[in-house]
Design a protein around this motif. Structure first.
Motif, mmCIF file in Angstrom:
data_model
loop_
_atom_site.group_PDB
_atom_site.id
_atom_site.type_symbol
_atom_site.label_atom_id
_atom_site.label_comp_id
_atom_site.label_asym_id
_atom_site.label_seq_id
_atom_site.Cartn_x
_atom_site.Cartn_y
_atom_site.Cartn_z
ATOM 1 N N GLY A 220 29.511 -46.337 77.089
ATOM 2 C CA GLY A 220 29.656 -44.945 77.501
ATOM 3 C C GLY A 220 28.490 -44.484 78.355
ATOM 4 O O GLY A 220 28.660 -43.740 79.331
ATOM 5 N N ASN A 221 27.294 -44.933 78.005
ATOM 6 C CA ASN A 221 26.108 -44.559 78.765
ATOM 7 C C ASN A 221 26.155 -45.149 80.175
ATOM 8 O O ASN A 221 25.829 -44.485 81.163
ATOM 9 C CB ASN A 221 24.863 -45.041 78.029
ATOM 10 C CG ASN A 221 23.581 -44.549 78.675
ATOM 11 O OD1 ASN A 221 23.276 -43.364 78.648
ATOM 12 N ND2 ASN A 221 22.825 -45.462 79.256
ATOM 13 N N ASP A 222 26.590 -46.392 80.278
ATOM 14 C CA ASP A 222 26.688 -47.033 81.597
ATOM 15 C C ASP A 222 27.796 -46.384 82.424
ATOM 16 O O ASP A 222 27.651 -46.223 83.647
ATOM 17 C CB ASP A 222 26.952 -48.528 81.429
ATOM 18 C CG ASP A 222 26.737 -49.309 82.724
ATOM 19 O OD1 ASP A 222 25.813 -48.947 83.485
ATOM 20 O OD2 ASP A 222 27.477 -50.268 82.977
ATOM 21 N N ILE A 223 28.884 -46.007 81.772
ATOM 22 C CA ILE A 223 29.964 -45.322 82.469
ATOM 23 C C ILE A 223 29.447 -44.019 83.094
ATOM 24 O O ILE A 223 29.771 -43.686 84.233
ATOM 25 C CB ILE A 223 31.148 -45.055 81.518
ATOM 26 C CG1 ILE A 223 31.868 -46.365 81.204
ATOM 27 C CG2 ILE A 223 32.113 -44.041 82.110
ATOM 28 C CD1 ILE A 223 32.918 -46.245 80.115
ATOM 29 N N ALA A 224 28.631 -43.281 82.330
ATOM 30 C CA ALA A 224 28.079 -42.027 82.851
ATOM 31 C C ALA A 224 27.257 -42.283 84.109
ATOM 32 O O ALA A 224 27.393 -41.579 85.122
ATOM 33 C CB ALA A 224 27.228 -41.347 81.784
ATOM 34 N N LYS A 225 26.406 -43.306 84.079
ATOM 35 C CA LYS A 225 25.560 -43.605 85.238
ATOM 36 C C LYS A 225 26.391 -43.990 86.451
ATOM 37 O O LYS A 225 26.078 -43.604 87.582
ATOM 38 C CB LYS A 225 24.586 -44.737 84.884
ATOM 39 C CG LYS A 225 23.487 -44.329 83.926
ATOM 40 C CD LYS A 225 22.419 -45.391 83.795
ATOM 41 C CE LYS A 225 22.911 -46.642 83.133
ATOM 42 N NZ LYS A 225 21.818 -47.624 82.903
ATOM 43 N N ARG A 226 27.442 -44.745 86.233
ATOM 44 C CA ARG A 226 28.238 -45.253 87.353
ATOM 45 C C ARG A 226 29.167 -44.195 87.937
ATOM 46 O O ARG A 226 29.769 -44.420 88.988
ATOM 47 C CB ARG A 226 29.036 -46.476 86.907
ATOM 48 C CG ARG A 226 28.149 -47.695 86.646
ATOM 49 C CD ARG A 226 28.955 -48.814 86.029
ATOM 50 N NE ARG A 226 28.148 -49.988 85.769
ATOM 51 C CZ ARG A 226 27.999 -51.019 86.604
ATOM 52 N NH1 ARG A 226 28.593 -50.992 87.778
ATOM 53 N NH2 ARG A 226 27.257 -52.048 86.278
ATOM 54 N N THR A 227 29.297 -43.079 87.264
ATOM 55 C CA THR A 227 30.181 -42.017 87.744
ATOM 56 C C THR A 227 29.397 -40.824 88.267
ATOM 57 O O THR A 227 29.929 -39.716 88.369
ATOM 58 C CB THR A 227 31.132 -41.557 86.626
ATOM 59 O OG1 THR A 227 30.368 -41.166 85.467
ATOM 60 C CG2 THR A 227 32.089 -42.648 86.234
ATOM 61 N N GLY A 228 28.125 -41.040 88.601
ATOM 62 C CA GLY A 228 27.323 -39.940 89.121
ATOM 63 C C GLY A 228 26.988 -38.927 88.065
ATOM 64 O O GLY A 228 26.857 -37.730 88.339
ATOM 65 N N GLY A 229 26.850 -39.399 86.834
ATOM 66 C CA GLY A 229 26.473 -38.528 85.731
ATOM 67 C C GLY A 229 25.208 -39.037 85.068
ATOM 68 O O GLY A 229 24.674 -40.085 85.428
ATOM 69 N N GLY A 230 24.737 -38.280 84.099
ATOM 70 C CA GLY A 230 23.582 -38.701 83.326
ATOM 71 C C GLY A 230 23.797 -38.296 81.881
ATOM 72 O O GLY A 230 23.914 -37.100 81.570
ATOM 73 N N ASN A 231 23.931 -39.263 80.998
ATOM 74 C CA ASN A 231 24.115 -38.989 79.579
ATOM 75 C C ASN A 231 22.869 -38.279 79.043
ATOM 76 O O ASN A 231 21.770 -38.828 79.094
ATOM 77 C CB ASN A 231 24.346 -40.310 78.846
ATOM 78 C CG ASN A 231 24.429 -40.152 77.332
ATOM 79 O OD1 ASN A 231 24.609 -39.052 76.816
ATOM 80 N ND2 ASN A 231 24.296 -41.259 76.636
ATOM 81 N N ILE A 232 23.028 -37.071 78.505
ATOM 82 C CA ILE A 232 21.852 -36.320 78.052
ATOM 83 C C ILE A 232 21.203 -36.952 76.823
ATOM 84 O O ILE A 232 20.059 -36.611 76.489
ATOM 85 C CB ILE A 232 22.181 -34.832 77.778
ATOM 86 C CG1 ILE A 232 23.166 -34.679 76.609
ATOM 87 C CG2 ILE A 232 22.691 -34.143 79.036
ATOM 88 C CD1 ILE A 232 23.324 -33.234 76.132
ATOM 89 N N PHE A 233 21.900 -37.892 76.180
ATOM 90 C CA PHE A 233 21.303 -38.593 75.038
ATOM 91 C C PHE A 233 21.151 -40.085 75.317
ATOM 92 O O PHE A 233 21.301 -40.918 74.434
ATOM 93 C CB PHE A 233 22.119 -38.331 73.770
ATOM 94 C CG PHE A 233 21.969 -36.922 73.271
ATOM 95 C CD1 PHE A 233 20.776 -36.494 72.710
ATOM 96 C CD2 PHE A 233 23.006 -36.009 73.410
ATOM 97 C CE1 PHE A 233 20.613 -35.177 72.291
ATOM 98 C CE2 PHE A 233 22.856 -34.692 72.988
ATOM 99 C CZ PHE A 233 21.659 -34.271 72.424
ATOM 100 N N ALA A 234 20.788 -40.390 76.551
ATOM 101 C CA ALA A 234 20.528 -41.785 76.912
ATOM 102 C C ALA A 234 19.328 -42.340 76.158
ATOM 103 O O ALA A 234 19.167 -43.559 76.041
ATOM 104 C CB ALA A 234 20.300 -41.901 78.414
ATOM 105 N N ASP A 235 18.474 -41.461 75.643
ATOM 106 C CA ASP A 235 17.295 -41.905 74.892
ATOM 107 C C ASP A 235 17.586 -42.158 73.415
ATOM 108 O O ASP A 235 16.693 -42.581 72.681
ATOM 109 C CB ASP A 235 16.167 -40.884 75.023
ATOM 110 C CG ASP A 235 16.558 -39.497 74.507
ATOM 111 O OD1 ASP A 235 17.778 -39.215 74.408
ATOM 112 O OD2 ASP A 235 15.652 -38.686 74.220
ATOM 113 N N LEU A 236 18.824 -41.928 72.988
ATOM 114 C CA LEU A 236 19.213 -42.217 71.607
ATOM 115 C C LEU A 236 19.512 -43.709 71.513
ATOM 116 O O LEU A 236 20.457 -44.192 72.142
ATOM 117 C CB LEU A 236 20.458 -41.396 71.240
ATOM 118 C CG LEU A 236 21.017 -41.539 69.826
ATOM 119 C CD1 LEU A 236 20.021 -41.060 68.786
ATOM 120 C CD2 LEU A 236 22.333 -40.758 69.692
#
Length: 322
Positions: A220-236
């Motif tokens: 899910g985190n990688d999907i966010a990055k590849r879609t021009g997004g940024g997971n706000i809990f990437a540090d979890l």
């Protein structure tokens, strides 16, 4: 009988034996077993398995997409009633052996050659379905790698598992084709969004006291990055994990992904909860109603991955020409 006559007879017999041996075709060498390593456990397949028990929907969808429907003796624990149209007809032919996980007895009744798990929970030791326990009974096991990751993973984790499945089940060409198609579609989205400003995204899976969300170690985190997004809990440091509502408010997401699956309440209820939450209601994504709905299988290893990337990209960047 003279010794010369005896030697003559022996010679004739030897010639006959050699002639007989020469007339037999050489025996074919025994094919070597296929060896793979799945989440740290080595598995040996003398021949491609003919009886597959798959214990999670996203794993089953992969197997069906690889053309293995006739070998699947059962599936369990569906996450959503919706199945991708490309495999829906074949998927419906697979027997559901349990709404949740089957008991150890039900697993054995299916007489599988191999048990495939999508989540680590499929192989619960306390329920008698542990990988070692099954392997002692001669049942091999495969587990999708996302469930045993100890650090951030990406889409290549899924395509690598496709290659592993292709090798283990004797469908290498199909697996390679599916992996290549997934990579092509995902890369096309990433290329189109190159240079866009990332949109901070909050993935709302479930929970009211705390937010159960996508962490930085899963697809899910990688999907966010590849879609021009940024997971706000990437540090979890988890695939999924808990976060406080104070953290959600502080990180001010500009878009919200509502995760839809059986047993977690409908997305309408999740949306209503967020809109009424004293801390989160004022965050940009909630206040502006910027929601995208994805199913749980969209965000984990499986054949829905490319569709999920395309859908989330369109939702986060509606101004881009798609």
């Amino acid at each position: 009988m003279t010794r010369s006559y005896q030697r003559a007879l022996c010679g004739v017999a030897l010639v006959a034996v050699l002639a007989a041996c020469a007339g037999q075709p050489p025996s074919a060498p025994t094919p070597a077993a296929t060896e793979v390593t799945s989440c740290g456990r080595a598995q040996s397949f003398p021949t491609p398995p003919k009886r597959i028990l798959s214990l999670n929907q996203h794993a089953t969808e992969i197997l069906v997409a690889l053309g293995l429907t006739d070998r699947i003796v059962g599936t369990a624990y569906p996450d959503t009633p919706d199945v991708p149209a490309s495999i829906a007809a074949d998927y419906r032919r697979v027997k559901l052996v349990a709404e949740k996980y089957p008991s150890a007895e039900q697993v054995l009744e299916a007489e599988p050659d191999v048990v495939v798990g999508g989540y680590a929970s499929a192989f619960s030791e306390k329920d008698g379905r542990g990988r070692e326990a099954l392997e002692r009974k001669g049942i091999r096991t495969l587990l999708l790698a996302e469930s045993c990751s100890t650090g951030p993973i990406g889409i290549s984790t899924y395509t690598d598992d496709l290659v592993l499945f292709g090798k283990a089940f004797g469908v290498a060409d199909r697996a390679a084709k599916l992996a290549e198609e997934t990579t092509r579609r995902v890369d096309a989205v990433s290329a189109k969004l190159k240079g866009v400003e990332p949109v901070p995204v909050f993935f709302y899976d479930s929970g009211e006291k705390v937010a159960f969300t996508v962490g930085g170690h899963g697809l899910g985190n990688d999907i966010a990055k590849r879609t021009g997004g940024g997971n706000i809990f990437a540090d979890l440091p988890k695939v999924f994990g808990d976060a406080s509502w104070e953290q959600v408010a502080e990180r001010a997401p500009k878009a919200v992904v509502l995760v839809d699956y059986l047993g977690a309440g409908g997305v309408d209820g999740k949306r209503t909860f967020l809109q009424g939450h004293p801390l989160v209601a004022k965050t940009p994504g909630v206040a502006q109603g910027r929601y995208v709905t994805l199913t749980l299988p969209d965000l984990i290893e499986g054949i829905r991955l490319a569709d999920a990337v395309e859908k989330l990209a369109r939702g986060l960047h509606p101004g881009v020409s798609w």
